[in-house]
Design a protein around this motif. Structure first.
Motif, PDB file in Angstrom:
ATOM      1  N   ASP A  80       0.848  -1.172   0.000  1.00  0.00           N
ATOM      2  CA  ASP A  80       0.000   0.000   0.000  1.00  0.00           C
ATOM      3  C   ASP A  80       0.899   1.242   0.000  1.00  0.00           C
ATOM      4  O   ASP A  80       1.963   1.240   0.618  1.00  0.00           O
ATOM      5  CB  ASP A  80      -0.847  -0.062   1.286  1.00  0.00           C
ATOM      6  CG  ASP A  80      -1.690   1.157   1.480  1.00  0.00           C
ATOM      7  OD1 ASP A  80      -1.237   2.059   2.229  1.00  0.00           O
ATOM      8  OD2 ASP A  80      -2.775   1.213   0.901  1.00  0.00           O
ATOM      9  N   ALA A  81       0.482   2.300  -0.674  1.00  0.00           N
ATOM     10  CA  ALA A  81       1.289   3.518  -0.773  1.00  0.00           C
ATOM     11  C   ALA A  81       1.620   4.114   0.591  1.00  0.00           C
ATOM     12  O   ALA A  81       2.743   4.584   0.819  1.00  0.00           O
ATOM     13  CB  ALA A  81       0.565   4.557  -1.638  1.00  0.00           C
ATOM     14  N   VAL A  82       0.678   4.067   1.527  1.00  0.00           N
ATOM     15  CA  VAL A  82       0.921   4.636   2.857  1.00  0.00           C
ATOM     16  C   VAL A  82       1.964   3.807   3.606  1.00  0.00           C
ATOM     17  O   VAL A  82       2.793   4.356   4.329  1.00  0.00           O
ATOM     18  CB  VAL A  82      -0.393   4.761   3.664  1.00  0.00           C
ATOM     19  CG1 VAL A  82      -0.132   5.205   5.086  1.00  0.00           C
ATOM     20  CG2 VAL A  82      -1.334   5.741   2.975  1.00  0.00           C
ATOM     21  N   ARG A  83       1.950   2.508   3.401  1.00  0.00           N
ATOM     22  CA  ARG A  83       2.950   1.660   4.068  1.00  0.00           C
ATOM     23  C   ARG A  83       4.356   1.972   3.553  1.00  0.00           C
ATOM     24  O   ARG A  83       5.309   2.064   4.330  1.00  0.00           O
ATOM     25  CB  ARG A  83       2.628   0.188   3.853  1.00  0.00           C
ATOM     26  CG  ARG A  83       3.606  -0.711   4.556  1.00  0.00           C
ATOM     27  CD  ARG A  83       3.149  -2.138   4.573  1.00  0.00           C
ATOM     28  NE  ARG A  83       4.213  -2.969   5.107  1.00  0.00           N
ATOM     29  CZ  ARG A  83       4.370  -4.223   4.812  1.00  0.00           C
ATOM     30  NH1 ARG A  83       3.519  -4.822   3.994  1.00  0.00           N
ATOM     31  NH2 ARG A  83       5.361  -4.915   5.323  1.00  0.00           N
ATOM     32  N   VAL A  84       4.492   2.149   2.239  1.00  0.00           N
ATOM     33  CA  VAL A  84       5.795   2.519   1.676  1.00  0.00           C
ATOM     34  C   VAL A  84       6.233   3.856   2.266  1.00  0.00           C
ATOM     35  O   VAL A  84       7.374   4.022   2.689  1.00  0.00           O
ATOM     36  CB  VAL A  84       5.747   2.599   0.134  1.00  0.00           C
ATOM     37  CG1 VAL A  84       7.054   3.122  -0.426  1.00  0.00           C
ATOM     38  CG2 VAL A  84       5.418   1.236  -0.469  1.00  0.00           C
ATOM     39  N   ALA A  85       5.304   4.808   2.309  1.00  0.00           N
ATOM     40  CA  ALA A  85       5.613   6.134   2.866  1.00  0.00           C
ATOM     41  C   ALA A  85       6.039   6.022   4.326  1.00  0.00           C
ATOM     42  O   ALA A  85       6.987   6.691   4.760  1.00  0.00           O
ATOM     43  CB  ALA A  85       4.401   7.053   2.729  1.00  0.00           C
ATOM     44  N   ALA A  86       5.375   5.169   5.085  1.00  0.00           N
ATOM     45  CA  ALA A  86       5.719   5.002   6.506  1.00  0.00           C
ATOM     46  C   ALA A  86       7.143   4.476   6.640  1.00  0.00           C
ATOM     47  O   ALA A  86       7.892   4.924   7.521  1.00  0.00           O
ATOM     48  CB  ALA A  86       4.729   4.052   7.169  1.00  0.00           C
ATOM     49  N   GLU A  87       7.524   3.553   5.792  1.00  0.00           N
ATOM     50  CA  GLU A  87       8.871   2.996   5.849  1.00  0.00           C
ATOM     51  C   GLU A  87       9.934   4.036   5.516  1.00  0.00           C
ATOM     52  O   GLU A  87      11.082   3.920   5.929  1.00  0.00           O
ATOM     53  CB  GLU A  87       8.981   1.796   4.907  1.00  0.00           C
ATOM     54  CG  GLU A  87       8.159   0.611   5.392  1.00  0.00           C
ATOM     55  CD  GLU A  87       8.060  -0.512   4.386  1.00  0.00           C
ATOM     56  OE1 GLU A  87       8.613  -0.402   3.270  1.00  0.00           O
ATOM     57  OE2 GLU A  87       7.414  -1.525   4.717  1.00  0.00           O
ATOM     58  N   LEU A  88       9.538   5.061   4.774  1.00  0.00           N
ATOM     59  CA  LEU A  88      10.460   6.137   4.406  1.00  0.00           C
ATOM     60  C   LEU A  88      10.367   7.331   5.358  1.00  0.00           C
ATOM     61  O   LEU A  88      11.083   8.313   5.193  1.00  0.00           O
ATOM     62  CB  LEU A  88      10.178   6.589   2.969  1.00  0.00           C
ATOM     63  CG  LEU A  88      10.465   5.545   1.892  1.00  0.00           C
ATOM     64  CD1 LEU A  88       9.859   5.966   0.560  1.00  0.00           C
ATOM     65  CD2 LEU A  88      11.956   5.309   1.760  1.00  0.00           C
ATOM     66  N   GLY A  89       9.452   7.257   6.342  1.00  0.00           N
ATOM     67  CA  GLY A  89       9.294   8.337   7.309  1.00  0.00           C
ATOM     68  C   GLY A  89       8.355   9.438   6.863  1.00  0.00           C
ATOM     69  O   GLY A  89       8.366  10.536   7.433  1.00  0.00           O
TER      70      GLY A  89
END
Length: 103
Positions: A80-89
């Protein structure tokens, strides 16, 4: 004498993160691959401004309800796009922008 680290590919690189979008092209529904289009190298994680390119790709994927493929060497993971974003901070920024884009 200082030594300079060698350049490496920018994290947003063309095939590090990609989104497949099913869209109408010339009257036909086809899958289109979207990436940041980046082939830059850098001594940092991102070339200047390329973190914004990746954030924009993630936001577009989230607004459209599309999954993001993350390619690292011989592994491909779909998230999910939000999960990728979370991993990048960037979770809060991307989540807020997605919410604004869907209103």
């Amino acid at each position: 004498m200082t030594t300079q680290n060698p350049n490496r590919p920018c994290l947003c690189g063309s095939y590090s993160f990609e989104v497949l979008i099913h869209e109408n092209v010339g009257g036909d529904k086809v899958w289109q691959q979207r990436t940041t289009g980046c082939d830059a190298t850098t001594q940092s994680t991102f070339a200047p401004g390329h973190d914004a390119k990746l954030k924009s790709l993630l936001i577009a994927a989230g607004v459209g309800g599309h999954r993001v493929r993350e390619v690292a060497r011989d592994t491909v993971v779909t998230k999910d796009a939000v999960r990728v974003a979370a991993e990048l901070g960037w979770e809060d920024i991307v989540r807020e922008a997605i919410a604004k884009g869907t209103r």
